[in-house]
Design an enzyme around this catalytic site. Structure first.
Site, PDB file in Angstrom:
ATOM      1  N   GLY A  10       0.824  -1.219   0.000  1.00 40.19           N
ATOM      2  CA  GLY A  10       0.000   0.000   0.000  1.00 40.19           C
ATOM      3  C   GLY A  10       0.858   1.269   0.000  1.00 40.19           C
ATOM      4  O   GLY A  10       2.093   1.213  -0.148  1.00 40.19           O
ATOM      5  N   ASN A  32      -3.153  -8.566   0.844  1.00 36.68           N
ATOM      6  CA  ASN A  32      -4.146  -9.241  -0.012  1.00 36.68           C
ATOM      7  C   ASN A  32      -4.377  -8.468  -1.311  1.00 36.68           C
ATOM      8  O   ASN A  32      -5.183  -8.883  -2.139  1.00 36.68           O
ATOM      9  CB  ASN A  32      -5.464  -9.472   0.750  1.00 36.68           C
ATOM     10  N   PHE A  80       0.718  -2.438   8.809  1.00 32.49           N
ATOM     11  CA  PHE A  80      -0.039  -1.418   8.079  1.00 32.49           C
ATOM     12  C   PHE A  80      -1.413  -1.915   7.628  1.00 32.49           C
ATOM     13  O   PHE A  80      -2.295  -1.094   7.371  1.00 32.49           O
ATOM     14  CB  PHE A  80       0.702  -1.016   6.786  1.00 32.49           C
ATOM     15  N   SER A 124      -3.556   6.405  14.161  1.00 37.02           N
ATOM     16  CA  SER A 124      -3.924   7.628  13.448  1.00 37.02           C
ATOM     17  C   SER A 124      -4.281   8.731  14.431  1.00 37.02           C
ATOM     18  O   SER A 124      -4.808   8.465  15.526  1.00 37.02           O
ATOM     19  CB  SER A 124      -5.148   7.315  12.580  1.00 37.02           C
ATOM     20  N   TYR A 148     -14.128   3.615  11.516  1.00 35.79           N
ATOM     21  CA  TYR A 148     -12.694   3.494  11.194  1.00 35.79           C
ATOM     22  C   TYR A 148     -11.863   3.894  12.417  1.00 35.79           C
ATOM     23  O   TYR A 148     -10.980   3.159  12.867  1.00 35.79           O
ATOM     24  CB  TYR A 148     -12.327   4.373   9.988  1.00 35.79           C
ATOM     25  N   LYS A 152      -9.312   1.729  15.141  1.00 40.41           N
ATOM     26  CA  LYS A 152      -7.946   2.064  15.573  1.00 40.41           C
ATOM     27  C   LYS A 152      -7.873   2.121  17.103  1.00 40.41           C
ATOM     28  O   LYS A 152      -6.916   1.629  17.713  1.00 40.41           O
ATOM     29  CB  LYS A 152      -7.508   3.406  14.977  1.00 40.41           C
TER      30      LYS A 152
HETATM   31  P1  NAD Z   1      -3.322   1.550   1.875  1.00 39.24           P
HETATM   32  O1  NAD Z   1      -4.738   1.151   1.650  1.00 39.24           O
HETATM   33  O2  NAD Z   1      -2.562   2.122   0.727  1.00 39.24           O
HETATM   34  O3  NAD Z   1      -2.495   0.320   2.449  1.00 39.24           O
HETATM   35  C1  NAD Z   1      -3.082  -0.691   3.237  1.00 39.24           C
HETATM   36  C2  NAD Z   1      -2.675  -2.027   2.639  1.00 39.24           C
HETATM   37  O4  NAD Z   1      -3.217  -3.074   3.418  1.00 39.24           O
HETATM   38  C3  NAD Z   1      -3.180  -2.211   1.203  1.00 39.24           C
HETATM   39  O5  NAD Z   1      -2.099  -2.608   0.403  1.00 39.24           O
HETATM   40  C4  NAD Z   1      -4.236  -3.310   1.334  1.00 39.24           C
HETATM   41  O6  NAD Z   1      -4.314  -4.113   0.156  1.00 39.24           O
HETATM   42  C5  NAD Z   1      -3.740  -4.073   2.554  1.00 39.24           C
HETATM   43  N1  NAD Z   1      -4.793  -4.770   3.323  1.00 39.24           N
HETATM   44  C6  NAD Z   1      -5.946  -4.258   3.829  1.00 39.24           C
HETATM   45  N2  NAD Z   1      -6.614  -5.196   4.508  1.00 39.24           N
HETATM   46  C7  NAD Z   1      -5.869  -6.335   4.441  1.00 39.24           C
HETATM   47  C8  NAD Z   1      -6.028  -7.656   4.956  1.00 39.24           C
HETATM   48  N3  NAD Z   1      -7.123  -8.001   5.662  1.00 39.24           N
HETATM   49  N4  NAD Z   1      -5.065  -8.568   4.704  1.00 39.24           N
HETATM   50  C9  NAD Z   1      -3.972  -8.236   3.977  1.00 39.24           C
HETATM   51  N5  NAD Z   1      -3.760  -7.010   3.460  1.00 39.24           N
HETATM   52  C10 NAD Z   1      -4.705  -6.061   3.695  1.00 39.24           C
HETATM   53  O7  NAD Z   1      -3.295   2.561   3.111  1.00 39.24           O
HETATM   54  P2  NAD Z   1      -2.109   3.463   3.679  1.00 39.24           P
HETATM   55  O8  NAD Z   1      -2.478   4.878   3.448  1.00 39.24           O
HETATM   56  O9  NAD Z   1      -0.811   2.948   3.226  1.00 39.24           O
HETATM   57  O10 NAD Z   1      -2.308   3.184   5.238  1.00 39.24           O
HETATM   58  C11 NAD Z   1      -1.578   2.188   5.911  1.00 39.24           C
HETATM   59  C12 NAD Z   1      -2.043   2.131   7.362  1.00 39.24           C
HETATM   60  O11 NAD Z   1      -1.873   3.432   7.942  1.00 39.24           O
HETATM   61  C13 NAD Z   1      -3.511   1.777   7.539  1.00 39.24           C
HETATM   62  O12 NAD Z   1      -3.638   0.946   8.669  1.00 39.24           O
HETATM   63  C14 NAD Z   1      -4.170   3.118   7.788  1.00 39.24           C
HETATM   64  O13 NAD Z   1      -5.334   3.001   8.567  1.00 39.24           O
HETATM   65  C15 NAD Z   1      -3.083   3.867   8.537  1.00 39.24           C
HETATM   66  N6  NAD Z   1      -3.198   5.333   8.428  1.00 39.24           N
HETATM   67  C16 NAD Z   1      -3.201   5.907   7.194  1.00 39.24           C
HETATM   68  C17 NAD Z   1      -3.355   7.288   7.088  1.00 39.24           C
HETATM   69  C18 NAD Z   1      -3.406   7.964   5.741  1.00 39.24           C
HETATM   70  O14 NAD Z   1      -3.855   9.117   5.674  1.00 39.24           O
HETATM   71  N7  NAD Z   1      -2.954   7.343   4.652  1.00 39.24           N
HETATM   72  C19 NAD Z   1      -3.486   8.085   8.244  1.00 39.24           C
HETATM   73  C20 NAD Z   1      -3.437   7.461   9.487  1.00 39.24           C
HETATM   74  C21 NAD Z   1      -3.284   6.065   9.562  1.00 39.24           C
HETATM   75  N1  UFG Z   2     -10.465  18.925   2.046  1.00 39.02           N
HETATM   76  C1  UFG Z   2     -11.008  19.782   1.118  1.00 39.02           C
HETATM   77  N2  UFG Z   2     -11.337  19.262  -0.103  1.00 39.02           N
HETATM   78  C2  UFG Z   2     -11.144  17.956  -0.432  1.00 39.02           C
HETATM   79  C3  UFG Z   2     -10.581  17.087   0.534  1.00 39.02           C
HETATM   80  C4  UFG Z   2     -10.261  17.622   1.773  1.00 39.02           C
HETATM   81  O1  UFG Z   2     -11.205  20.971   1.380  1.00 39.02           O
HETATM   82  O2  UFG Z   2     -11.486  17.551  -1.555  1.00 39.02           O
HETATM   83  C5  UFG Z   2     -10.067  19.485   3.360  1.00 39.02           C
HETATM   84  C6  UFG Z   2     -10.780  18.836   4.537  1.00 39.02           C
HETATM   85  O3  UFG Z   2     -12.013  19.471   4.755  1.00 39.02           O
HETATM   86  C7  UFG Z   2      -9.750  19.061   5.654  1.00 39.02           C
HETATM   87  C8  UFG Z   2      -8.405  18.970   4.927  1.00 39.02           C
HETATM   88  O4  UFG Z   2      -8.694  19.223   3.553  1.00 39.02           O
HETATM   89  O5  UFG Z   2      -9.875  20.360   6.179  1.00 39.02           O
HETATM   90  C9  UFG Z   2      -7.741  17.606   5.053  1.00 39.02           C
HETATM   91  O6  UFG Z   2      -8.663  16.601   4.649  1.00 39.02           O
HETATM   92  P1  UFG Z   2      -8.206  15.082   4.377  1.00 39.02           P
HETATM   93  O7  UFG Z   2      -9.423  14.332   3.953  1.00 39.02           O
HETATM   94  O8  UFG Z   2      -7.022  15.065   3.465  1.00 39.02           O
HETATM   95  O9  UFG Z   2      -7.675  14.602   5.795  1.00 39.02           O
HETATM   96  P2  UFG Z   2      -8.415  14.490   7.205  1.00 39.02           P
HETATM   97  O10 UFG Z   2      -7.603  15.270   8.184  1.00 39.02           O
HETATM   98  O11 UFG Z   2      -9.848  14.799   7.105  1.00 39.02           O
HETATM   99  O12 UFG Z   2      -8.302  12.926   7.519  1.00 39.02           O
HETATM  100  C10 UFG Z   2      -7.122  12.160   7.275  1.00 39.02           C
HETATM  101  C11 UFG Z   2      -7.517  10.729   6.978  1.00 39.02           C
HETATM  102  C12 UFG Z   2      -8.131  10.119   8.198  1.00 39.02           C
HETATM  103  C13 UFG Z   2      -7.168  10.229   9.350  1.00 39.02           C
HETATM  104  C14 UFG Z   2      -6.781  11.680   9.578  1.00 39.02           C
HETATM  105  C15 UFG Z   2      -5.757  11.808  10.649  1.00 39.02           C
HETATM  106  O13 UFG Z   2      -8.439  10.674   5.903  1.00 39.02           O
HETATM  107  O14 UFG Z   2      -8.379   8.741   7.964  1.00 39.02           O
HETATM  108  O15 UFG Z   2      -6.268  12.239   8.365  1.00 39.02           O
HETATM  109  O16 UFG Z   2      -4.642  11.018  10.357  1.00 39.02           O
HETATM  110  F1  UFG Z   2      -7.739   9.754  10.456  1.00 39.02           F
END
Ligand code: NAD
Ligand code: UFG
Length: 361
Positions: A10, A32, A80, A124, A148, A152
């Site tokens: 991911g 997966n 992750f 997160s 979600y 966490k």
């Molecule tokens: P992502 O979706 O790109 O990566 C997650 C990966 O996990 C994917 O490759 C997916 O195929 C795999 N996966 C999901 N469920 C699975 C399962 N049951 N078995 C095996 N593989 C599985 O997401 P990301 O942005 O890389 O996020 C990684 C982690 O960080 C996640 O746990 C997410 O909740 C956390 N996180 C992400 C953000 C963000 O903004 N990207 C913020 C805070 C926390």
């Molecule tokens: N925003 C816009 N337009 C868009 C998308 C977002 O104005 O099209 C704004 C949102 O309102 C917010 C800011 O941009 O003010 C950031 O939004 P994101 O959706 O990029 O991020 P969030 O902070 O809402 O949430 C993200 C992840 C959550 C995670 C959180 C903290 O989506 O899963 O960061 O890690 F929990």
């Protein structure tokens, strides 16, 4: 060291995999591929110029996890794998608890059976909900408003209880703020399916001409320009933090500068401790749109729109604990976040190509 990386195909996982390989560790990925492309893994292999193991499996599959752990004998795990779309979690809470909580339980059982007790978890900033104060430190009360976020929180609770029950565990809960950006090569990056929910990939798709304009969700927040403020962190900085956290799990109680975990510190492990991963800097939506315009040389058209339900006004980290205890701090700023995203997006306007076009890992 042998490191098992769940969800390593991911967005954040693939960037971390590059750093893990570059640091000389032996890595094995389990994914997966529900939300990832095998092309990402093939490109990581090229970037790091190192091989690694890959098993396509679901972490909820207890038999597959037991076999994988027995075969690969990891010394540490970076976890992750999980689903991360807030809206989807509201529509399908059972699916989210099953995948995120159920998957973590199956994985942890396999690790306990194999005596692997060094664990780094992707949590997160969502666990802080609507903040009581800024910047947010790790002692801030935890709460959440969607399944979600609750998944966490539940996994954090399970890990805290596990460390309290058995002092040989060392568990780092990494609370990411807003990860953005891409590898400097432009070969790997964030590739969301459908309309991006998050700000940075949406802006990138406006810049590349896939979408006409950015909808700015809310212009009446109590922030300097009225738009939402977040703590954006470069994914390559975040990737390095995972290496620092893996090193931290190797330490012993009593060794650290400021003491160790919050719970369960025992004779051999470090217990369970949380670390905020952010820059400590807040950036508004309009500031981000301007910075991206400057980095890409493309004007980012904006539509001023109503607030998005569930959004908070401002959220940024006190990342001091990670600096002191992990020896990590973010180094890359907004300009690098935008430039690397643009590099990735402009070289891969449609995201990763089909597997057939480039071959898989
Ligand atoms: P992502 O979706 O790109 O990566 C997650 C990966 O996990 C994917 O490759 C997916 O195929 C795999 N996966 C999901 N469920 C699975 C399962 N049951 N078995 C095996 N593989 C599985 O997401 P990301 O942005 O890389 O996020 C990684 C982690 O960080 C996640 O746990 C997410 O909740 C956390 N996180 C992400 C953000 C963000 O903004 N990207 C913020 C805070 C926390
Ligand atoms: N925003 C816009 N337009 C868009 C998308 C977002 O104005 O099209 C704004 C949102 O309102 C917010 C800011 O941009 O003010 C950031 O939004 P994101 O959706 O990029 O991020 P969030 O902070 O809402 O949430 C993200 C992840 C959550 C995670 C959180 C903290 O989506 O899963 O960061 O890690 F929990």
């Amino acid at each position: 060291m042998r490191i098992l990386i769940t969800g390593g195909a991911g967005y954040i996982g693939s960037h971390t995999l590059v750093e893990v390989l570059k640091a000389g560790h032996a890595a094995h990925v389990v994914d997966n591929l529900d939300n990832a492309s095998p092309v990402a893994l093939a490109r990581v292999k090229q970037l790091a110029n190192r091989d690694f193991g890959f098993t396509r499996a679901d972490i909820r599959d207890a038999g597959a996890m037991a076999a994988l752990v027995a075969e690969t004998r990891p010394e540490a795990v970076i976890h992750f794998a999980g689903l991360k779309a807030v809206g989807e979690s509201v529509a399908d809470p059972l699916g989210y608890f099953d995948n995120n909580v159920g998957g973590s339980l199956a994985l942890l059982r396999a690790l306990r059976a194999a005596d692997c007790r060094r664990f780094v978890f992707s949590s997160s900033a969502t666990v802080y909900g609507d903040p009581d104060y800024l910047p947010i430190d790790e002692s801030h009360p935890r709460r959440t408003t969607n399944p979600y976020g609750r998944s966490k929180l539940q996994i954090e609770g399970i890990l805290e209880d596990l460390a309290a029950s058995d002092p040989s565990w060392s568990i780092a809960l990494l609370r990411y703020f807003n990860p953005v950006g891409a590898h400097a090569s432009g070969r790997i990056g964030e590739d969301p399916t459908g309309v991006p929910n998050n700000l940075m990939p949406f802006i990138a798709q406006v810049a590349v001409g896939r979408r006409p304009a950015l909808n700015v969700f809310g212009t009446d927040y109590p922030t300097p320009d009225g738009t939402g403020v977040r703590d954006y962190i470069h994914v390559s900085d975040l990737a390095r933090a995972h290496l620092a956290a893996v090193d931290w799990t190797a330490g012993r109680a009593g060794e650290g500068e400021t003491g160790v975990g919050e719970t369960g510190v025992g004779e051999t492990g470090r217990g369970c401790a949380a670390f905020n991963l952010g820059t400590g800097q807040g950036t508004s939506v309009l500031e981000m749109a301007r910075a991206f315009g400057a980095a890409s040389g493309r004007e980012i058209a904006v539509n001023l729109a109503p607030r998005r339900p569930g959004d908070v006004a401002a959220c940024y980290a006190d990342a001091g604990r990670a600096a002191v205890e992990l020896g990590w701090r973010a180094e890359l700023g907004l300009a690098e976040m935008c430039a690397s995203t643009w590099h990735w997006q402009s070289q891969n306007p449609g995201g990763y190509p089909d597997e057939g076009a480039e071959g898989a890992a």
